[in-house]
Design an enzyme around this catalytic site. Structure first.
Site, PDB file in Angstrom:
ATOM      1  N   ARG A  88       0.845  -1.213   0.000  1.00 20.61           N
ATOM      2  CA  ARG A  88       0.000   0.000   0.000  1.00 20.61           C
ATOM      3  C   ARG A  88       0.873   1.252   0.000  1.00 20.61           C
ATOM      4  NH1 ARG A  88      -4.485   0.318   4.549  1.00 20.61           N
ATOM      5  NH2 ARG A  88      -2.692   0.822   5.846  1.00 20.61           N
ATOM      6  N   LYS A 190      -2.648   6.539   1.403  1.00 25.66           N
ATOM      7  CA  LYS A 190      -2.435   7.054   2.761  1.00 25.66           C
ATOM      8  C   LYS A 190      -1.563   8.310   2.691  1.00 25.66           C
ATOM      9  CE  LYS A 190      -2.284   4.730   7.190  1.00 25.66           C
ATOM     10  NZ  LYS A 190      -3.526   5.212   7.766  1.00 25.66           N
ATOM     11  N   GLU A 226     -16.464   5.756   4.960  1.00 24.67           N
ATOM     12  CA  GLU A 226     -15.692   5.189   6.070  1.00 24.67           C
ATOM     13  C   GLU A 226     -15.636   6.190   7.211  1.00 24.67           C
ATOM     14  OE1 GLU A 226     -11.457   4.689   5.285  1.00 24.67           O
ATOM     15  OE2 GLU A 226     -11.662   5.901   3.486  1.00 24.67           O
TER      16      GLU A 226
HETATM   17  C1  LIG Z   1      -8.856   6.518   6.459  1.00 21.90           C
HETATM   18  C2  LIG Z   1      -8.572   5.147   6.952  1.00 21.90           C
HETATM   19  N1  LIG Z   1      -9.435   4.172   6.642  1.00 21.90           N
HETATM   20  C3  LIG Z   1      -9.226   2.907   7.050  1.00 21.90           C
HETATM   21  C4  LIG Z   1      -8.129   2.572   7.807  1.00 21.90           C
HETATM   22  C5  LIG Z   1      -7.916   1.150   8.212  1.00 21.90           C
HETATM   23  O1  LIG Z   1      -6.835   0.611   7.506  1.00 21.90           O
HETATM   24  P1  LIG Z   1      -5.967  -0.559   8.123  1.00 21.90           P
HETATM   25  O2  LIG Z   1      -6.904  -1.643   8.455  1.00 21.90           O
HETATM   26  O3  LIG Z   1      -4.994  -0.902   7.048  1.00 21.90           O
HETATM   27  O4  LIG Z   1      -5.296   0.000   9.325  1.00 21.90           O
HETATM   28  C6  LIG Z   1      -7.227   3.557   8.176  1.00 21.90           C
HETATM   29  C7  LIG Z   1      -6.052   3.236   8.987  1.00 21.90           C
HETATM   30  O5  LIG Z   1      -5.001   3.066   8.481  1.00 21.90           O
HETATM   31  C8  LIG Z   1      -7.429   4.874   7.717  1.00 21.90           C
HETATM   32  O6  LIG Z   1      -6.569   5.846   8.031  1.00 21.90           O
END
Ligand SMILES: Cc1ncc(COP(=O)(O)O)c(C=O)c1O
Length: 347
Positions: A88, A190, A226
């Site tokens: 990612r 991210k 989300e």
């Molecule tokens: C905006 C956002 N959505 C979802 C997630 C969940 O992602 P992960 O399960 O990879 O931590 C995160 C955390 O990293 C996030 O910052």
């Protein structure tokens, strides 16, 4: 040795929160003038110097990741699906014109920092070691363009629950005032700027007594996306739904893990689809998923017009089951049929 004892002495192991605790060391590597990433090294954890005209400071040219190391019941330190964070971060870097860190270099660096800070990994049931890799455009730029040089940094911190109260149900507000991200924007990577955009909506929600915000899709405000730092799942009539990827939603590692646990271990029907505000309001169970949030139940959802309790504002049985399976795999008290757990050190 004295330094080691002193830093560790300040950690309140029984009351860890999701906040920064300085540790022994961090990893640093550099990429200058598009010459590729040079081998990095560990340095004492601490402040760094950076140009005031760094790309990251002026134009937000930065990406990051978040993953965890656990002290498992097999008395070893394990990482959870670190390869997913490596890939990612690669995608995020490309989107922000940052030279991607080779995935092997990412993995070696994560393991080196965990090894050097192994005594900061909390004991079982006390928490985990949060690992924060970042890549920043650290070279100077004035015009809007990619920075000439980059810094890859990884620091770590022992952490406790992201939402205080552990498995306590959250109360969330569906916001129609702000979008987290736009289709074809940066929401699916991210990028650091996504998180500053979410600060004010979060602050407003807190002011009105909510724990967090549910963001809706910028192109169709009837669809939910989300939470600010976690993905969302809706259970209705034994079908588990989560908003489909491909737009402005972050592809969470935990989201993918939940989909596999629900489908392959629990035999549930799982749909990655459009999820509406109505679906959320009428859920049997609702929870969010993330590395930091783990699995957190949602007991109340409010829109501007109404407020609904979900499942009597108590953690639902499926939410609890998924939480138990996920955390059981992470701490090696359960079989890991997906080979998600990567041991990095025996103790
Ligand atoms: C905006 C956002 N959505 C979802 C997630 C969940 O992602 P992960 O399960 O990879 O931590 C995160 C955390 O990293 C996030 O910052």
């Amino acid at each position: 040795m004295k330094e080691k004892v002193d830093i560790l002495k300040n950690v309140d192991w029984d009351n860890l929160t999701f906040s920064i605790t300085p540790t022994r060391s961090m990893y640093l590597a550099y990429c200058e003038n598009n010459e590729g990433w040079k081998a990095g090294q560990l340095e004492p954890y601490g402040d760094i110097t950076i140009s005031p005209s760094a790309g990251v400071l002026n134009y937000g040219q930065g990406v990051f990741e978040g993953l965890k190391a656990f002290h498992s019941v097999k008395n070893r330190i394990v990482l959870f699906r670190p390869d997913r964070n490596a890939s990612r971060m690669h995608e995020s870097a490309i989107r922000l014109c940052i030279p991607p860190v080779p995935e092997k270099m990412f993995m070696d660096a994560v393991i080196a920092v965990v090894h050097d800070n192994v005594d900061f990994v909390p004991q079982q049931k006390k928490g985990s070691l949060y690992i924060r890799p970042c890549i920043w455009g650290s070279g100077p730029v004035l015009g809007v363009k990619p920075a000439p040089s980059y810094t890859f940094i990884i620091y770590v911190s022992p952490v406790g629950p992201y939402f205080p109260g552990g498995l306590k149900c959250l109360s969330l507000k569906v916001t129609n005032l702000y979008h987290r991200a736009a289709p074809k924007g940066l929401g699916n990577v991210k990028a650091i700027g996504n998180y500053s955009a979410a600060l004010y909506p979060h602050k407003l929600a807190k002011k009105h007594g909510f724990d967090e915000v549910i963001y809706v899709n910028a192109a169709n405000e009837n669809f939910i996306e989300e939470v600010g730092s976690a993905n969302l799942f809706v259970l209705k009539d034994s079908c588990l739904k989560t908003p489909r990827l491909g737009g402005s939603i972050l592809p969470g590692v935990t989201r993918d893990s939940v989909i596999q646990i629900a489908g392959e271990i629990l035999g549930l029907e799982v749909q990655e689809t459009d999820v509406t505000i109505n679906d959320v309001l009428n859920a049997d169970e609702l929870f969010c998923s993330g590395t930091a949030a783990v699995i957190t139940p949602i007991g109340k959802v409010s829109t501007d017009d109404e407020s609904r309790e979900i499942g009597g504002n108590r953690i639902g049985s499926l939410t609890r089951e998924i939480y138990d399976i996920l955390t059981g795999i992470q701490n090696e008290s359960r079989e890991d049929p997906f080979a998600w757990v990567q041991p990095v050190m025996g103790l």
